[in-house]
Design a protein around this motif. Sequence first.
Motif, PDB file in Angstrom:
ATOM      1  N   LEU A 114       0.837  -1.203   0.000  1.00 34.39           N
ATOM      2  CA  LEU A 114       0.000   0.000   0.000  1.00 34.39           C
ATOM      3  C   LEU A 114       0.870   1.252   0.000  1.00 34.39           C
ATOM      4  N   GLN A 118      -1.781   5.163   3.300  1.00 32.11           N
ATOM      5  CA  GLN A 118      -2.836   4.158   3.452  1.00 32.11           C
ATOM      6  C   GLN A 118      -2.391   3.068   4.428  1.00 32.11           C
ATOM      7  N   ILE A 148     -10.625   8.586   3.909  1.00 30.48           N
ATOM      8  CA  ILE A 148     -10.326   8.274   2.508  1.00 30.48           C
ATOM      9  C   ILE A 148      -9.184   7.258   2.431  1.00 30.48           C
ATOM     10  N   HIS A 149      -8.124   7.469   3.208  1.00 30.50           N
ATOM     11  CA  HIS A 149      -6.995   6.535   3.202  1.00 30.50           C
ATOM     12  C   HIS A 149      -7.442   5.145   3.673  1.00 30.50           C
ATOM     13  N   TYR A 151     -10.524   3.873   3.514  1.00 28.89           N
ATOM     14  CA  TYR A 151     -11.389   3.297   2.482  1.00 28.89           C
ATOM     15  C   TYR A 151     -10.546   2.692   1.357  1.00 28.89           C
ATOM     16  N   ARG A 152      -9.572   3.451   0.880  1.00 31.27           N
ATOM     17  CA  ARG A 152      -8.729   2.975  -0.219  1.00 31.27           C
ATOM     18  C   ARG A 152      -7.886   1.774   0.204  1.00 31.27           C
ATOM     19  N   LYS A 155     -10.173  -1.271   0.453  1.00 29.14           N
ATOM     20  CA  LYS A 155     -10.569  -1.694  -0.892  1.00 29.14           C
ATOM     21  C   LYS A 155      -9.443  -2.508  -1.543  1.00 29.14           C
ATOM     22  N   LYS A 156      -8.205  -2.008  -1.443  1.00 30.08           N
ATOM     23  CA  LYS A 156      -7.063  -2.718  -2.038  1.00 30.08           C
ATOM     24  C   LYS A 156      -6.793  -4.038  -1.322  1.00 30.08           C
TER      25      LYS A 156
END
Length: 168
Positions: A114, A118, A148-149, A151-152, A155-156
Amino acid sequence: MDALAFDALLETEQAALSRLARRLVWDGEEARDLVQASLADAYEKRHLLRDAKAGPAWLRRILVSRAMGHLRRRRVWGVIRESLNGGSPLEPSPEERFEGVERWRALGRAVRALPAKQATAFTLRYLEGLDLDSIAESMGIGRGTVRIHLYRALKKLKAEQALEGETS
């Protein structure tokens, strides 16, 4: 903050800082080096700490800042090393020798892949159990940016199948 109070703060927080560093960089030796460098930074800047209650968050912020720089440098050197000689995997840690070795390794690889912010947000939230406000303060960013970090990162990690189950 006087010298005695500062020493007491370091004594109280050193174990938590070591655990956090280990979870941020996934390597025991690098974690010890980061903690030592962070404590040296804190010692030099101790005169800036006015409120003893803010001490743990202040130390965490110093460590997170150092760790993020370290992660960025390691990623760059890792790419260079792999292009030159194929690279070598990191040695397994003691935690990796317990149950779930493969899952732990997969999570470690996925977190290391990451982007630094993140990975840091994920580690602080899901491995250290900090709330969003504490993460924002530690990273020196806004609460919305932390979300936001996270969530990303989630997701990854889910796309890589490094996470199973609920992570809210």
